[in-house]
Design an enzyme around this catalytic site. Structure first.
Site, PDB file in Angstrom:
ATOM      1  CG  ASN A  37       4.887  54.294  25.457  1.00 52.06           C
ATOM      2  OD1 ASN A  37       5.677  55.167  25.061  1.00 52.06           O
ATOM      3  ND2 ASN A  37       4.747  53.120  24.853  1.00 52.06           N
ATOM      4  CG  HIS A 122       7.119  40.372  22.681  1.00 52.89           C
ATOM      5  ND1 HIS A 122       6.782  41.688  22.520  1.00 52.89           N
ATOM      6  CD2 HIS A 122       6.638  40.005  23.896  1.00 52.89           C
ATOM      7  CE1 HIS A 122       6.131  42.109  23.603  1.00 52.89           C
ATOM      8  NE2 HIS A 122       6.042  41.101  24.453  1.00 52.89           N
ATOM      9  NE  ARG A 147       3.275  39.767  22.257  1.00 51.23           N
ATOM     10  CZ  ARG A 147       3.099  41.095  22.286  1.00 51.23           C
ATOM     11  NH1 ARG A 147       2.516  41.659  23.321  1.00 51.23           N
ATOM     12  NH2 ARG A 147       3.526  41.858  21.309  1.00 51.23           N
ATOM     13  CE1 TYR A 159       1.006  45.867  20.545  1.00 54.59           C
ATOM     14  CE2 TYR A 159       0.470  43.520  20.471  1.00 54.59           C
ATOM     15  CZ  TYR A 159       1.108  44.587  21.075  1.00 54.59           C
ATOM     16  OH  TYR A 159       1.850  44.377  22.204  1.00 54.59           O
ATOM     17  CG  ASP A 210      -1.259  41.815  23.456  1.00 58.14           C
ATOM     18  OD1 ASP A 210      -2.479  42.029  23.609  1.00 58.14           O
ATOM     19  OD2 ASP A 210      -0.372  42.589  23.870  1.00 58.14           O
ATOM     20  CG  HIS A 212      -2.541  45.912  21.726  1.00 57.96           C
ATOM     21  ND1 HIS A 212      -2.672  47.234  21.412  1.00 57.96           N
ATOM     22  CD2 HIS A 212      -1.509  45.843  22.602  1.00 57.96           C
ATOM     23  CE1 HIS A 212      -1.748  47.933  22.065  1.00 57.96           C
ATOM     24  NE2 HIS A 212      -1.038  47.107  22.802  1.00 57.96           N
ATOM     25  CD  GLU A 236      -1.070  40.726  26.734  1.00 64.11           C
ATOM     26  OE1 GLU A 236      -0.269  39.755  26.716  1.00 64.11           O
ATOM     27  OE2 GLU A 236      -0.683  41.903  26.683  1.00 64.11           O
ATOM     28  CD  GLU A 262      -0.826  45.790  27.753  1.00 68.64           C
ATOM     29  OE1 GLU A 262      -0.210  44.717  27.776  1.00 68.64           O
ATOM     30  OE2 GLU A 262      -0.856  46.540  26.767  1.00 68.64           O
ATOM     31  NE  ARG A 283       0.165  40.484  30.253  1.00 65.19           N
ATOM     32  CZ  ARG A 283       0.691  41.589  29.745  1.00 65.19           C
ATOM     33  NH1 ARG A 283      -0.065  42.604  29.390  1.00 65.19           N
ATOM     34  NH2 ARG A 283       1.991  41.690  29.573  1.00 65.19           N
ATOM     35  CG  HIS A 312       2.673  45.850  30.537  1.00 69.99           C
ATOM     36  ND1 HIS A 312       2.444  47.208  30.473  1.00 69.99           N
ATOM     37  CD2 HIS A 312       3.008  45.468  29.298  1.00 69.99           C
ATOM     38  CE1 HIS A 312       2.631  47.624  29.233  1.00 69.99           C
ATOM     39  NE2 HIS A 312       2.982  46.590  28.494  1.00 69.99           N
ATOM     40  CG  ASP A 316       5.751  50.870  27.235  1.00 67.70           C
ATOM     41  OD1 ASP A 316       5.815  49.938  26.416  1.00 67.70           O
ATOM     42  OD2 ASP A 316       4.815  50.999  28.035  1.00 67.70           O
ATOM     43  CD  GLU A 339       5.016  42.018  27.769  1.00 63.85           C
ATOM     44  OE1 GLU A 339       4.318  42.630  28.602  1.00 63.85           O
ATOM     45  OE2 GLU A 339       4.927  42.205  26.545  1.00 63.85           O
ATOM     46  CD1 TRP A 402      -2.352  50.762  17.141  1.00 62.27           C
ATOM     47  CD2 TRP A 402      -1.666  50.824  19.268  1.00 62.27           C
ATOM     48  NE1 TRP A 402      -1.103  50.234  17.172  1.00 62.27           N
ATOM     49  CE2 TRP A 402      -0.643  50.257  18.459  1.00 62.27           C
ATOM     50  CE3 TRP A 402      -1.445  50.946  20.641  1.00 62.27           C
ATOM     51  CZ2 TRP A 402       0.579  49.821  18.974  1.00 62.27           C
ATOM     52  CZ3 TRP A 402      -0.237  50.528  21.167  1.00 62.27           C
ATOM     53  CH2 TRP A 402       0.764  49.973  20.341  1.00 62.27           C
TER      54      TRP A 402
HETATM   55  C1  CS2 Z   1       1.813  45.341  24.939  1.00 58.93           C
HETATM   56  C2  CS2 Z   1       2.597  46.600  24.994  1.00 58.93           C
HETATM   57  O1  CS2 Z   1       3.598  44.285  26.034  1.00 58.93           O
HETATM   58  C3  CS2 Z   1       2.412  44.220  25.743  1.00 58.93           C
HETATM   59  O2  CS2 Z   1       1.708  43.291  26.023  1.00 58.93           O
HETATM   60  O3  CS2 Z   1       0.464  45.371  24.980  1.00 58.93           O
HETATM   61  O4  CS2 Z   1       3.562  46.494  23.990  1.00 58.93           O
HETATM   62  C4  CS2 Z   1       1.845  47.919  24.805  1.00 58.93           C
HETATM   63  O5  CS2 Z   1       1.449  48.088  23.484  1.00 58.93           O
HETATM   64  C5  CS2 Z   1       2.741  49.042  25.201  1.00 58.93           C
HETATM   65  O6  CS2 Z   1       3.227  48.813  26.485  1.00 58.93           O
HETATM   66  C6  CS2 Z   1       2.021  50.372  25.126  1.00 58.93           C
HETATM   67  O7  CS2 Z   1       2.764  51.342  25.761  1.00 58.93           O
HETATM   68 MG    MG Z   2      -0.329  43.625  25.818  1.00 63.37          MG
END
Ligand code: CS2
Ligand code: MG
Length: 402
Positions: A37, A122, A147, A159, A210, A212, A236, A262, A283, A312, A316, A339, A402
């Site tokens: 991504n 999600h 989630r 996020y 998450d 993040h 997470e 991830e 993950r 993960h 993407d 996920e 981020w």
């Molecule tokens: C995330 C993702 O799915 C998840 O848990 O952390 O959405 C992540 O932000 C993206 O895969 C980034 O490319």
């Molecule tokens: Mg994640």
């Protein structure tokens, strides 16, 4: 069974994907996802310029040997571009192996260890009420693990929050958007969110969250402890994944289960975390972890320490990776959860697939190999469009994860 052709297909049915297609001398094709991504063309070029010349003429049945040839042969080991490229080749070779044996891949990985691959979805919202509504909607679709993400009041760019009723898709076309992050309001708000969720939905629902990669170790420890009354399934990415010592700090303070991986690209990212019992869920995913070949080894190590998998599965990762994850999750003994962030209809039309979702679980289907194809004519109508993930800054302008 020689590899005679290798093609890289870049397309953007709603979002960018890079796909590797290998062809053997007897006409069997194998697909591998090669999507990284925000850096898609780097992998496409790595494959075209540096990997394809190496694999034409090789025996497609030598999956393990080809993996080591590409991993050890590069000298400059690891890194997400290299490992994504190797992961794509590995996936395509397993796809070919399944098709030539006329079996779905999980049958080559030891067979099914369970009836279905449990999935989490999600639920997100700009307000707590919206998040509660989204959880209720997903429960109606059969999910029993959800989630939950919600915008921290005053931080609309938190996020995981979709814009204006659209699906959440973090990468955006054009240059990266700058978002604002503030830790203290988040740390105060998160337990309030989960307190409301438990009050509305009771103790039975499995809840995930998450972070993040946004917190410092002691902040993550505080979050984990403040969420203990709401017994999360997992917390997470509480700290940046490369800060392995950070997980020790978290463990010293809280029993909230921890998931990470991830962004991991090899077993070297996780063996200490596993052996020291600092995490509960790994993950790492088939693609960015370097393929099914190394992911099975990571899972085998994790199994010894009662660490479970939780691949993960964001949008993407193309349907090719999702299929590989479902075959992997069905077969591996220490599977935890998968996920599931459904792809857009455009994406699903470009990548017709045998796997399906039903009543909270994913099923691989009976097609030989991965069970995914690519409609190349349709893919060609969606040309690549530059897109980036957002970046985050603190209130004083400092760049933050981020
Ligand atoms: C995330 C993702 O799915 C998840 O848990 O952390 O959405 C992540 O932000 C993206 O895969 C980034 O490319
Ligand atoms: Mg994640």
């Amino acid at each position: 069974m020689k590899i005679t052709d290798a093609r890289i297909i870049v397309c953007s049915p709603g979002r960018n994907f890079v796909t590797l297609e290998l062809v053997t001398e007897d006409g069997i094709t194998g697909l591998g996802d090669a999507t990284l991504n925000g850096r898609e063309l780097a992998v496409a070029s790595y494959l075209t310029e540096h990997v394809v010349p190496l694999i034409i003429g090789r025996d497609a049945r030598r999956i393990e040997d080809t993996w080591h040839y590409l991993y050890k042969g590069v000298y400059w080991r690891r890194g997400s571009v290299t490992m994504t490229s190797i992961g794509a080749v590995d996936m395509a070779l397993w796809d070919i192996a399944g098709k030539s044996a006329n079996k779905p891949i999980y049958q080559l990985l030891g067979g099914a260890s369970r009836e279905a691959v449990r999935a989490y979805c999600h639920a997100n919202g700009a307000t707590v009420d919206e998040t509660l509504q989204s959880i209720a909607d997903h429960q109606r679709q059969g999910y029993t693990a959800i989630r939950a993400q919600c915008a921290t009041p005053g931080q609309p760019d938190t996020y995981g929050i979709a814009k204006g009723g659209q699906r959440y898709e973090p990468a955006e076309r054009g240059l990266p958007r700058e978002t604002l992050w503030s830790t203290e309001p988040y740390l105060q708000f998160a337990p309030q969110l989960f307190e409301r969720i438990r009050r509305e939905f009771g103790p039975g629902l499995d809840l995930l969250h998450d972070v993040h990669h946004r917190l410092r170790p002691i902040e993550a420890a505080r979050l984990g402890r403040s969420l203990e009354p709401f017994h999360l399934f997992w917390m997470e990415d509480p700290v940046t994944a490369e800060l392995q010592e950070g997980f020790r700090v978290i463990r010293q303070h809280t029993t909230t289960p921890v998931a990470v991986g991830e962004v991991f690209d090899s077993i070297f990212d996780c063996y200490r975390l596993i052996q020291e019992q600092l995490i509960d869920y790994l993950r790492a995913t088939v693609l960015h972890g370097g393929g099914l070949t190394p992911l099975r080894k990571m899972a085998a190590l994790a199994e010894m320490y009662h660490v479970r998998t939780g691949c993960h599965g964001a949008t993407d990762l193309s349907p090719v990776t999702m299929a590989a994850a479902v075959h992997f999750g069905l077969s591996v003994h220490n599977f935890g959860i998968q996920e599931h962030m459904p792809h857009s209809e455009e994406t699903d039309r470009v990548f017709p697939h045998a796997y399906s979702y039903r009543d909270g679980s994913l099923y691989p289907g009976d097609e030989p190999g991965l069970g995914v194809t690519i409609d190349e004519a349709l893919a060609a109508t969606y040309p690549y469009q530059r897109a980036y993930l957002p970046v985050a800054r603190l209130g004083d302008g400092t760049i933050h994860s981020w």
